[in-house]
Design a protein around this motif. Sequence first.
Motif, PDB file in Angstrom:
ATOM      1  N   ALA A   1     -41.979   6.463  25.308  1.00 56.72           N
ATOM      2  CA  ALA A   1     -41.845   7.809  24.741  1.00 56.72           C
ATOM      3  C   ALA A   1     -42.352   8.863  25.725  1.00 56.72           C
ATOM      4  O   ALA A   1     -41.764   9.952  25.839  1.00 56.72           O
ATOM      5  N   VAL A   2     -43.437   8.551  26.425  1.00 56.19           N
ATOM      6  CA  VAL A   2     -43.963   9.488  27.428  1.00 56.19           C
ATOM      7  C   VAL A   2     -42.940   9.693  28.539  1.00 56.19           C
ATOM      8  O   VAL A   2     -42.682  10.827  28.974  1.00 56.19           O
TER       9      VAL A   2
ATOM     10  N   SER B   1     -40.157  11.877  27.370  1.00 55.50           N
ATOM     11  CA  SER B   1     -40.567  13.279  27.209  1.00 55.50           C
ATOM     12  C   SER B   1     -40.589  14.018  28.540  1.00 55.50           C
ATOM     13  O   SER B   1     -40.581  15.255  28.564  1.00 55.50           O
ATOM     14  N   ARG B   2     -40.602  13.263  29.644  1.00 50.62           N
ATOM     15  CA  ARG B   2     -40.645  13.879  30.978  1.00 50.62           C
ATOM     16  C   ARG B   2     -39.287  13.816  31.665  1.00 50.62           C
ATOM     17  O   ARG B   2     -39.183  13.905  32.898  1.00 50.62           O
ATOM     18  N   ARG B   3     -38.254  13.651  30.883  1.00 47.20           N
ATOM     19  CA  ARG B   3     -36.900  13.443  31.399  1.00 47.20           C
ATOM     20  C   ARG B   3     -36.515  14.459  32.475  1.00 47.20           C
ATOM     21  O   ARG B   3     -36.085  14.097  33.578  1.00 47.20           O
TER      22      ARG B   3
ATOM     23  N   PHE C   1     -47.808  14.814  19.389  1.00 55.72           N
ATOM     24  CA  PHE C   1     -46.410  14.877  19.791  1.00 55.72           C
ATOM     25  C   PHE C   1     -45.912  13.506  20.247  1.00 55.72           C
ATOM     26  O   PHE C   1     -44.842  13.044  19.835  1.00 55.72           O
ATOM     27  N   HIS C   2     -46.712  12.844  21.093  1.00 56.47           N
ATOM     28  CA  HIS C   2     -46.262  11.567  21.635  1.00 56.47           C
ATOM     29  C   HIS C   2     -46.308  10.444  20.594  1.00 56.47           C
ATOM     30  O   HIS C   2     -45.498   9.521  20.637  1.00 56.47           O
TER      31      HIS C   2
ATOM     32  N   ARG D   1     -43.081  10.888  18.678  1.00 53.46           N
ATOM     33  CA  ARG D   1     -41.940  10.402  19.472  1.00 53.46           C
ATOM     34  C   ARG D   1     -41.926   8.879  19.531  1.00 53.46           C
ATOM     35  O   ARG D   1     -40.861   8.251  19.527  1.00 53.46           O
ATOM     36  N   THR D   2     -43.102   8.290  19.596  1.00 53.65           N
ATOM     37  CA  THR D   2     -43.188   6.832  19.650  1.00 53.65           C
ATOM     38  C   THR D   2     -42.671   6.205  18.357  1.00 53.65           C
ATOM     39  O   THR D   2     -41.901   5.229  18.387  1.00 53.65           O
TER      40      THR D   2
END
Length: 396
Positions: free
Chosen positions: A232-233, A236-238, A267-268, A271-272
């Motif tokens: 997920a991290v 998020s940094r795509r 947030f993470h 997303r996870t």
Amino acid sequence: MASSKSSVSDKDKGALIAAACRDRDVPALVRLATSTAGLLSDGLRRTAWPLLLGCPEHDAPPPPWTERPPHKDEHQVGLDVARAFVYYPANDSHRQLDRRRSDLSSVILHVLRRHPALCYFQGYHDIVQVFLLVLGAHDAAAAVARLSLLRIRDFMLSTLDPAISQLHLLRPILRAADPELMAHLPTSQPSFALAHTITMFAHNIHDYADITRLFDFFLAHGAVMPIYLFAAVVLSRRDDLLDIEHEDEDVLYVTLGKLPQPFDVEFHIARTLELYERLPPQSLGSWEWWKISSSSVLRTAATVADVRRLTLQDGERFLMQQEKNIRRQQALCKASQNALYIKRHICIYRRYGYVGLAFIVGAYALWLGRRGPNARYFLYGSLGDLLNKFIGRSAS
């Protein structure tokens, strides 16, 4: 360690957490630990974490760990403990820090000496120090023992191969979630995620409130969640990752190994959860998931209910099975390497064997020529046998 300030909603949630602990309502506790702000305070965690780990309520005290033989990794434990408590708790005196490190060493050695088949890994102390700060020296050992044998056992084996197998799950997760990003990432082994996942992120998150909140989440879910959090991290940094040239693998590798700052835990976590619910490991249909051992924590500790159902003896049994699998894989790998070595030398022999034969025969003839006519007669008698042996071996 938590702030004394609480909103009305926090107080209401705290009452719900306390009630779930009192009633041993684990599903409710899982929901509360997952929701925003998690379990709120260390006072609530002291009851909730052992409950999530399935610690017995009234277990007979074991014999003192000091009476057991030393563990083989105690020297490394001492080196790591000396570097503990760097970021938290803040404002401790040197005397307080020394006491905490002594307690940390005691908890770790308690677990290792009582379960000597476990292998210490660097970073284990990062996890244990969080449990020590939350639960206290008296209760931390029992919880850490269950955590070690039932949730992070894959990292406490004689090799890191099972840990690397967990990291390989990042590929199918990211491939399914974002094929373009996955194609852009380095193709080398994803060891950039190892320090994060093997320590449940305790090595890389330096804020105490953030790491205890993250532990609430991890303990409320299966052992695979640190892998999904790392995925997920990455997702998020795509944009940042795609801005780096694909050819700059070293830059990508270093970037992947760092958490974004500031790190938004809530947030993470959200997303996870979304990623896991959309792409659970069994839905990936990947070789990476298929090859995970049936004794791995990813399979035996897939849910909190699984962890609570298991005993320490179950954990030791799984550990022994994993070690047996490791030895089998090492033997197969060695046999494969030996077969490749033999095949390579057979090829060399077939290519250069006759040249070698000519050289040997020439040298042999020269030596025999110096030995006189009787020696030459011996040469003719033995040369046929020598040729037959070489030709026979080459044909085979």
